[in-house]
Scaffold this motif. Structure first.
Motif, mmCIF file in Angstrom:
data_model
loop_
_atom_site.group_PDB
_atom_site.id
_atom_site.type_symbol
_atom_site.label_atom_id
_atom_site.label_comp_id
_atom_site.label_asym_id
_atom_site.label_seq_id
_atom_site.Cartn_x
_atom_site.Cartn_y
_atom_site.Cartn_z
ATOM 1 N N MET A 1 30.108 -4.648 -2.985
ATOM 2 C CA MET A 1 28.935 -5.121 -3.695
ATOM 3 C C MET A 1 28.907 -4.502 -5.079
ATOM 4 O O MET A 1 29.432 -3.431 -5.304
ATOM 5 N N THR A 2 28.232 -5.195 -5.960
ATOM 6 C CA THR A 2 28.129 -4.683 -7.318
ATOM 7 C C THR A 2 27.012 -3.661 -7.399
ATOM 8 O O THR A 2 26.148 -3.598 -6.538
ATOM 9 N N ASP A 3 27.059 -2.864 -8.470
ATOM 10 C CA ASP A 3 25.976 -1.902 -8.682
ATOM 11 C C ASP A 3 24.700 -2.654 -9.013
ATOM 12 O O ASP A 3 24.709 -3.660 -9.706
ATOM 13 N N ARG A 4 23.601 -2.162 -8.508
ATOM 14 C CA ARG A 4 22.301 -2.762 -8.800
ATOM 15 C C ARG A 4 21.833 -2.247 -10.157
ATOM 16 O O ARG A 4 22.169 -1.142 -10.566
ATOM 17 N N PRO A 5 21.033 -3.060 -10.868
ATOM 18 C CA PRO A 5 20.499 -2.575 -12.153
ATOM 19 C C PRO A 5 19.660 -1.323 -11.933
ATOM 20 O O PRO A 5 19.021 -1.166 -10.892
ATOM 21 N N SER A 6 19.662 -0.443 -12.926
ATOM 22 C CA SER A 6 18.900 0.792 -12.785
ATOM 23 C C SER A 6 17.399 0.529 -12.825
ATOM 24 O O SER A 6 16.617 1.310 -12.315
ATOM 25 N N ASP A 7 16.995 -0.573 -13.419
ATOM 26 C CA ASP A 7 15.577 -0.935 -13.492
ATOM 27 C C ASP A 7 15.297 -2.009 -12.448
ATOM 28 O O ASP A 7 15.703 -3.162 -12.618
ATOM 29 N N PRO A 8 14.603 -1.664 -11.341
ATOM 30 C CA PRO A 8 14.385 -2.652 -10.281
ATOM 31 C C PRO A 8 13.467 -3.799 -10.705
ATOM 32 O O PRO A 8 13.410 -4.810 -10.037
ATOM 33 N N THR A 9 12.770 -3.670 -11.837
ATOM 34 C CA THR A 9 11.921 -4.760 -12.311
ATOM 35 C C THR A 9 12.720 -5.758 -13.144
ATOM 36 O O THR A 9 12.231 -6.823 -13.458
ATOM 37 N N ARG A 10 13.945 -5.406 -13.498
ATOM 38 C CA ARG A 10 14.806 -6.292 -14.284
ATOM 39 C C ARG A 10 15.425 -7.334 -13.360
ATOM 40 O O ARG A 10 16.056 -6.990 -12.364
ATOM 41 N N PRO A 11 15.235 -8.620 -13.659
ATOM 42 C CA PRO A 11 15.791 -9.636 -12.768
ATOM 43 C C PRO A 11 17.317 -9.609 -12.780
ATOM 44 O O PRO A 11 17.937 -9.364 -13.816
ATOM 45 N N ALA A 12 17.886 -9.832 -11.634
ATOM 46 C CA ALA A 12 19.339 -9.881 -11.514
ATOM 47 C C ALA A 12 19.831 -11.238 -12.007
ATOM 48 O O ALA A 12 19.093 -12.218 -12.003
ATOM 49 N N ASP A 13 21.073 -11.298 -12.444
ATOM 50 C CA ASP A 13 21.695 -12.570 -12.752
ATOM 51 C C ASP A 13 21.729 -13.379 -11.454
ATOM 52 O O ASP A 13 22.225 -12.911 -10.430
ATOM 53 N N LEU A 14 21.191 -14.581 -11.490
ATOM 54 C CA LEU A 14 21.032 -15.403 -10.286
ATOM 55 C C LEU A 14 22.332 -15.558 -9.516
ATOM 56 O O LEU A 14 22.397 -15.260 -8.320
ATOM 57 N N TRP A 15 23.370 -16.031 -10.167
ATOM 58 C CA TRP A 15 24.602 -16.329 -9.442
ATOM 59 C C TRP A 15 25.347 -15.068 -9.030
ATOM 60 O O TRP A 15 26.001 -15.045 -7.985
ATOM 61 N N ALA A 16 25.240 -13.995 -9.805
ATOM 62 C CA ALA A 16 25.832 -12.716 -9.381
ATOM 63 C C ALA A 16 25.113 -12.223 -8.130
ATOM 64 O O ALA A 16 25.740 -11.711 -7.202
ATOM 65 N N ALA A 17 23.783 -12.369 -8.102
ATOM 66 C CA ALA A 17 23.009 -11.944 -6.934
ATOM 67 C C ALA A 17 23.366 -12.790 -5.718
ATOM 68 O O ALA A 17 23.506 -12.266 -4.602
ATOM 69 N N VAL A 18 23.528 -14.096 -5.903
ATOM 70 C CA VAL A 18 23.922 -14.974 -4.789
ATOM 71 C C VAL A 18 25.279 -14.540 -4.247
ATOM 72 O O VAL A 18 25.468 -14.424 -3.030
ATOM 73 N N ASP A 19 26.227 -14.285 -5.144
ATOM 74 C CA ASP A 19 27.558 -13.830 -4.701
ATOM 75 C C ASP A 19 27.473 -12.502 -3.957
ATOM 76 O O ASP A 19 28.165 -12.292 -2.955
ATOM 77 N N GLU A 20 26.628 -11.599 -4.446
ATOM 78 C CA GLU A 20 26.475 -10.298 -3.798
ATOM 79 C C GLU A 20 25.884 -10.453 -2.388
ATOM 80 O O GLU A 20 26.371 -9.845 -1.433
ATOM 81 N N LEU A 21 24.850 -11.254 -2.285
ATOM 82 C CA LEU A 21 24.247 -11.484 -0.962
ATOM 83 C C LEU A 21 25.233 -12.161 -0.021
ATOM 84 O O LEU A 21 25.346 -11.790 1.152
ATOM 85 N N TRP A 22 25.959 -13.153 -0.513
ATOM 86 C CA TRP A 22 26.961 -13.842 0.294
ATOM 87 C C TRP A 22 28.035 -12.864 0.788
ATOM 88 O O TRP A 22 28.367 -12.852 1.972
ATOM 89 N N ALA A 23 28.531 -12.032 -0.122
ATOM 90 C CA ALA A 23 29.575 -11.066 0.255
ATOM 91 C C ALA A 23 29.064 -10.096 1.312
ATOM 92 O O ALA A 23 29.770 -9.772 2.270
ATOM 93 N N TRP A 24 27.829 -9.637 1.154
ATOM 94 C CA TRP A 24 27.262 -8.713 2.142
ATOM 95 C C TRP A 24 27.146 -9.395 3.499
ATOM 96 O O TRP A 24 27.502 -8.811 4.529
ATOM 97 N N LEU A 25 26.655 -10.629 3.515
ATOM 98 C CA LEU A 25 26.524 -11.354 4.781
ATOM 99 C C LEU A 25 27.884 -11.626 5.414
ATOM 100 O O LEU A 25 28.026 -11.565 6.638
#
Length: 121
Positions: A1-25
């Motif tokens: 998985m990729t590193d999460r942004p240091s600011d949790p209020t900062r929105p993640a890049d949509l498709w990077a987040a989808v890829d990250e969730l998919w890889a984890w699943l």
């Protein structure tokens, strides 16, 4: 998985987040292959049911329970549906972004758009 942004209020890049969730699943899911694909598609039904439950709760439709949710809860559940659908699409194809964007462009092209301005007198 990729590193999460240091600011949790900062929105993640949509498709990077989808890829990250998919890889984890893919790594942690109990089922792979066609069974995993089918179960991931069925997960959408569960999430849509949670939207319905939240709407019923926000409107107080169930007199036994009363008001149990807010419209913000409904919004959160709708977000879960979108996320689940995008991850399911990514499970179906590694080209999820291109498939989605092509389909969205077609839907937008078919939409009637804003009403035409009335003719001038």
């Amino acid at each position: 998985m990729t590193d999460r942004p240091s600011d949790p209020t900062r929105p993640a890049d949509l498709w990077a987040a989808v890829d990250e969730l998919w890889a984890w699943l893919e790594t942690h899911g109990a089922h792979g292959g066609e069974t995993g694909l089918v179960l991931r598609m069925l997960k959408l039904t569960e999430e849509v049911g949670e939207v319905a439950q939240a709407v019923i709760g926000a409107t107080g439709q169930n007199p036994r329970k009363g008001v149990t949710h807010t419209w913000d809860d409904v919004g959160g559940e709708l977000c879960d549906v979108v996320i689940t659908a995008l991850v399911a699409l990514r499970t179906l194809t590694p080209d999820a972004r291109q498939v989605f964007e092509r389909h969205l462009a077609g839907v937008v092209a078919r939409s009637p758009g804003p009403p035409a301005a009335p003719p001038l007198p």
